[in-house]
Design an enzyme around this catalytic site. Structure first.
Site, PDB file in Angstrom:
ATOM      1  N   ASP A 143      -1.329  14.538  -8.516  1.00  0.00           N
ATOM      2  CA  ASP A 143      -1.701  13.574  -9.537  1.00  0.00           C
ATOM      3  C   ASP A 143      -0.990  13.933 -10.835  1.00  0.00           C
ATOM      4  O   ASP A 143      -1.008  15.083 -11.271  1.00  0.00           O
ATOM      5  CB  ASP A 143      -3.217  13.589  -9.769  1.00  0.00           C
ATOM      6  CG  ASP A 143      -3.976  12.958  -8.613  1.00  0.00           C
ATOM      7  OD1 ASP A 143      -3.451  12.003  -8.026  1.00  0.00           O
ATOM      8  OD2 ASP A 143      -5.079  13.429  -8.309  1.00  0.00           O
ATOM      9  N   ALA A 145       0.831  -1.194   0.000  1.00  0.00           N
ATOM     10  CA  ALA A 145       0.000   0.000   0.000  1.00  0.00           C
ATOM     11  C   ALA A 145       0.871   1.252   0.000  1.00  0.00           C
ATOM     12  O   ALA A 145       1.909   1.312   0.667  1.00  0.00           O
ATOM     13  CB  ALA A 145      -0.913  -0.001   1.216  1.00  0.00           C
TER      14      ALA A 145
END
Length: 500
Positions: A267, A207
């Site tokens: 992003d 993760a």
């Protein structure tokens, strides 16, 4: 000065700096005075022909580090393979060759192939500071990388580490873009595809910002930290594997860039594509399926964003010689019942074992993805996948893969469990992926393997006031309390409206 003025004994600092080499020196050491080393100085350290560049942290107290000794963080110590009593040589490093390319990109220039290779080479050799890498990541944010730049960066990242070769024939692989809690299809898909007789050597990540990565979930059932030779033995024996990619030296620059991207929370479509496809290419994958959940609280939030990302993935995969397919899926709500490594593992096993209580949505998604991969290999897609799952062949192959990787173990359960109930009666119309994922992380996932969230109601269900919506699972009372406090604050993770 003596001939040894640039040398000092090395000791371990026993400090985890997460892939970032750090050296600790006392403010009174002779090197700090003679070389002008100050906090955040970049220092080259040489030992027995090995060199690394580390960032200096200066110690001001008297109790921890003697003035004439240098301490290395865990990452630096492991990179140098230091033996007790070793003495390192310290110097100022040459300026990184890629600094001019990063500066040009910051000011709006384009990256060419040589610039990309220089940046990635300096990243892997740790010649770039976190400030340098932060500037690079920022300059690539949003849509600031075009397709040609993305392709050049992907090729540079692929070529910077090891590359696996599995010989002739299709090598199948899949990747989920992410942002959808509980969407743990990979172990099921690998089991189905391998049972069908195809090669699927799956490398997975831990993760980064989610409550569990595939490697985290798989690790509660079998070892995943295999080296290349062990991975190859598993694949040759069983046709597939599910291993952690971080120990295989595949596209090593990617993990270093992710370390910078995570706290910045930027992003970048180009960096995402380079990250995904460089690792797939380095792993030797010839046919890649991209699972792309689309939803308002998923990573890809709109049809327009999905179309843009699909175009770039397809173009770059073509340049790498890969066959690529995009599988669009519903990203509006979590998948399965469990969110967190062990809780997701329970769901995976329930599907593989054909448990009547297994989450139907996880089963359907796994069959969709496995079927699409089998279609890419020229076989009978979803129907074949369902036969292999329902007939038990997938479960048998999964258990064989676990045994080959070091042995299967049943996932555990958390000692602390507390429900979160509906404040009102009505119909569940939405679940916020991001809020429910944060609750799972506050409960301890993924570091605490049995921690997370288990859903008791789904979108479309009608609930009564006081009925459990989900339960928080934690290994400590403190983490349980933090998760419950967050769940009770602000907007609810579940939207409950009057029944129509």
């Amino acid at each position: 000065m003596t001939e040894q003025h640039d040398r000092m004994p090395l000791v371990p600092a026993n400090i985890d700096t997460y892939r970032h080499p750090v050296v600790y020196m006392h403010e009174d050491c002779h090197l700090c005075r003679s070389e002008g080393f100050t906090t955040q100085t970049r220092i080259e350290i040489e030992l027995d022909g090995k060199r690394i560049i580390a960032t200096l942290n200066v110690i001001t107290g008297e109790d921890w580090l003697p003035p004439e000794t240098a301490a290395l963080s865990n990452t630096a110590w492991e990179a140098m393979t230091v033996q007790p009593g070793a003495v390192g040589r310290f110097s100022h490093p040459e300026p990184p060759a890629s600094a001019s390319s990063i500066r040009a990109k910051v000011y709006g220039g384009r990256l060419d192939e040589d610039g990309c290779r220089a940046i990635i080479s300096d990243t892997v050799q740790r010649r770039l500071s976190d400030l340098d890498l932060g500037a690079f990541v920022t300059s690539c944010a949003g849509d600031r990388l075009d397709t040609a730049e993305t392709t050049a960066l992907t090729l540079a990242m692929r070529d910077a580490g090891a590359r696996l070769d599995w010989g002739a024939g299709p090598v199948l692989d899949k990747h989920c873009v992410g942002g959808l809690p509980g969407n743990r299809t990979t172990p099921i898909v690998v089991a189905i595809v391998a049972a069908a007789g195809h090669l699927i050597p799956k490398t997975s990540s831990r993760a980064i910002t989610s409550p569990a990565g595939t490697a985290d979930t798989m690790e509660v059932m079998a070892p995943v930290a295999l080296d290349q030779s062990a991975m190859r033995r598993v694949v040759e024996a069983e046709g597939g594997c599910i291993v952690w990619g971080g120990g295989l030296d595949l596209s090593p620059a990617d993990d270093m860039l992710i370390r910078i991207e995570r706290p910045l929370d930027f992003d970048s479509e180009g960096l995402m594509v380079a990250s995904i496809l460089s690792k797939k290419a380095a792993a030797g994958s010839s046919h890649v399926l991209i699972d792309m959940p689309v939803g308002p609280t998923a990573k890809v939030r709109s049809d327009m964003a999905a179309q843009s990302l699909s175009r770039r993935l397809t173009a770059v995969a073509g340049a790498l010689g890969q066959t690529l397919a995009i599988h669009r899926s519903d990203g509006s709500t979590p998948v399965g019942l469990g969110i967190g490594p062990a809780l997701e593992a329970h769901d995976v096993l329930a599907v593989l074992r054909r448990d009547p209580q297994a989450p139907a949505d996880l089963r359907a998604r796994a069959l969709d993805v496995a079927g699409a991969l089998l279609d890419m290999a020229g076989t009978d897609g979803r129907a074949r996948a369902a036969d292999l799952l329902d007939g038990g062949a997938a479960e048998a192959r999964f258990m064989a893969i676990c045994a080959a990787q070091g042995g299967f173990r049943e996932p555990g359960t958390a000692p602390q469990v507390s429900p979160v109930t509906a404040a009102r009666a009505g119909t569940i119309t939405a679940i916020d992926n991001r809020r429910i994922a944060k609750i799972a992380k506050l409960a301890g996932a993924p570091g605490r393997k049995t921690s997370g969230v288990r859903l008791h109601a789904r979108v479309g269900d009608t609930v009564a006031a006081g009925q459990p919506l989900f339960s928080v699972h934690a290994e400590t009372r403190g983490e349980l309390s933090w998760a419950l406090d967050y769940a009770a604050s602000g907007d609810s993770s579940f939207v409950v409206e009057d029944a129509p």
